[in-house]
Design a protein around this motif. Sequence first.
Motif, short mmCIF file in Angstrom:
data_model
loop_
_atom_site.label_atom_id
_atom_site.label_comp_id
_atom_site.label_asym_id
_atom_site.label_seq_id
_atom_site.Cartn_x
_atom_site.Cartn_y
_atom_site.Cartn_z
N UNK A 1 58.95 51.10 -17.77
CA UNK A 1 59.48 51.86 -16.88
C UNK A 1 60.93 52.07 -16.55
N UNK A 2 61.70 52.98 -17.41
CA UNK A 2 63.15 52.63 -17.21
C UNK A 2 63.78 53.20 -15.88
N UNK A 3 62.86 53.77 -14.97
CA UNK A 3 63.23 54.13 -13.84
C UNK A 3 63.22 52.99 -12.95
N UNK A 4 62.40 51.80 -13.24
CA UNK A 4 62.27 50.89 -12.37
C UNK A 4 63.18 49.56 -13.01
N UNK A 5 63.36 49.64 -14.30
CA UNK A 5 64.07 48.49 -14.84
C UNK A 5 64.42 48.67 -16.34
N UNK A 6 65.31 48.76 -16.96
CA UNK A 6 65.52 48.93 -18.47
C UNK A 6 65.49 47.50 -19.41
N UNK A 7 65.44 46.48 -18.46
CA UNK A 7 65.43 45.14 -19.11
C UNK A 7 63.99 44.54 -19.05
N UNK A 8 63.09 45.28 -18.82
CA UNK A 8 61.68 44.57 -18.55
C UNK A 8 60.61 45.19 -19.14
N UNK A 9 59.52 44.80 -19.39
CA UNK A 9 58.24 45.40 -19.84
C UNK A 9 57.46 45.32 -18.34
N UNK A 10 57.57 46.61 -17.81
CA UNK A 10 57.17 46.54 -16.26
C UNK A 10 55.46 46.75 -16.13
N UNK A 11 54.70 47.29 -17.01
CA UNK A 11 53.13 47.34 -16.90
C UNK A 11 52.46 46.64 -17.98
N UNK A 12 51.39 46.04 -17.67
CA UNK A 12 50.25 45.69 -18.76
C UNK A 12 49.13 46.24 -18.24
N UNK A 13 48.71 47.39 -18.96
CA UNK A 13 47.54 48.05 -18.37
C UNK A 13 46.37 48.00 -19.24
N UNK A 14 45.06 48.24 -18.55
CA UNK A 14 43.90 48.21 -19.42
C UNK A 14 43.12 49.50 -18.62
N UNK A 15 42.10 49.85 -19.53
CA UNK A 15 41.51 51.24 -19.16
C UNK A 15 40.29 50.81 -18.28
N UNK A 16 39.89 51.66 -17.07
CA UNK A 16 38.84 51.61 -16.21
C UNK A 16 38.51 52.98 -16.07
N UNK A 17 37.13 52.97 -15.25
CA UNK A 17 36.70 54.12 -14.75
C UNK A 17 35.96 53.85 -13.64
N UNK A 18 35.70 54.80 -12.58
CA UNK A 18 34.82 54.82 -11.62
C UNK A 18 33.24 55.07 -11.93
N UNK A 19 32.95 55.15 -12.95
CA UNK A 19 31.37 55.25 -13.33
C UNK A 19 31.02 55.24 -14.69
N UNK A 20 29.68 55.44 -15.09
CA UNK A 20 29.11 55.78 -16.45
C UNK A 20 29.24 56.95 -17.04
N UNK A 21 29.24 57.99 -16.13
CA UNK A 21 28.82 59.57 -16.31
C UNK A 21 30.05 60.16 -17.20
N UNK A 22 29.79 61.21 -17.87
CA UNK A 22 30.76 61.92 -18.56
C UNK A 22 31.84 62.33 -17.67
#
Length: 337
Positions: free
Chosen positions: A284-305
């Motif tokens: 996220x260059x607006x936060x830092x240009x020298x770091x990897x700032x997010x490690x993300x994984x997918x989630x959802x709020x339920x099992x429906x389509x």
Amino acid sequence: MAEFSAPFDESPIATQSQWSRMARRWGLDGVHASDPASTVLKVTGNGSGNVVLAVGEAFVNGFYYLNDAAKNIAVTTNAGSTARIDTVVLRSSMSAKTVRAFYKTGGTSAPTLAADENGDYEMPLAHCTVAAGSSVVTAVNVVDRRWFTGRGAVPGIPGARRPSVRGQLLVEGTDLYVGDGADWRWLASPGVQEGTYTPVWSAGSTALSWGAASTNIGRFQVQGKRATVSIYLVAAANPPANPGPIQASLPPGYPCTPERRATFNWTFTSSNGEGAAVGVATTYPDESTTRITRLRYGTSDGNSASATINAAALLTRQPFNIRPGDVLTIDGSYWLA
């Protein structure tokens, strides 16, 4: 053996052997051509008892050769019962004191070339296949085997390049280009062949320690404006819970461009019975240009389509409690600032 050096006023080049020994250090043996597609000293067959050697120049064992008119070279009759593979060569001969083109017969494979730098030395021009009982070579039965002299990289000035030459290297500033005959194509810019560093980890604004005995290695390679990074972490301690997302530093001195986000892949494997996961890491260059700032994984709020899909940040203890022996890796590339 006595020492020798030349040419000097009192120590001239006195023999052809001395000349050959000196001259073959100036450049590689081969045909002088600006493009391998050219017909310089190219051998062709026309179905007659000869093959034809085109005009051109070459170096052979340090000696200069010129053929200034198309030359017919007789094909030796194949008296055998199977096809024969022959070679047209340029032969430098110390005893004959010449460089000349010769037709050299082979067998089921091409003949061995002479390679005596102080006697006969041969350079191939073409392979010719002669059918059993025949003395003719057709066009399709000639295979180009020319060597070409080397061409060093030439310097250039931006905006004042010479016309592109196929296979020629051009150095412009610190950038390297290769010619394709129509244009100059970028090959490389200065970079780092292979470098290592120790990634600095944090959770938000809090420094993270994975333990003094942890394995924490970052490897990177830089070419032009592109950097490739691989981070390998084996935790040796269990850092405290922190609501800030896990972050890792990029190689020192190689910040990411502020113009766009870069995406990496991360993997996690637990040695403490909490399974494994894969996800996406982002700058996220607006936060830092020298770091990897997010490690993300997918989630959802339920099992429906219609369930809302979201991405959550990896924390020190969510969704995994990262403990000694757990392995976290990050791999990807990014554009430099």
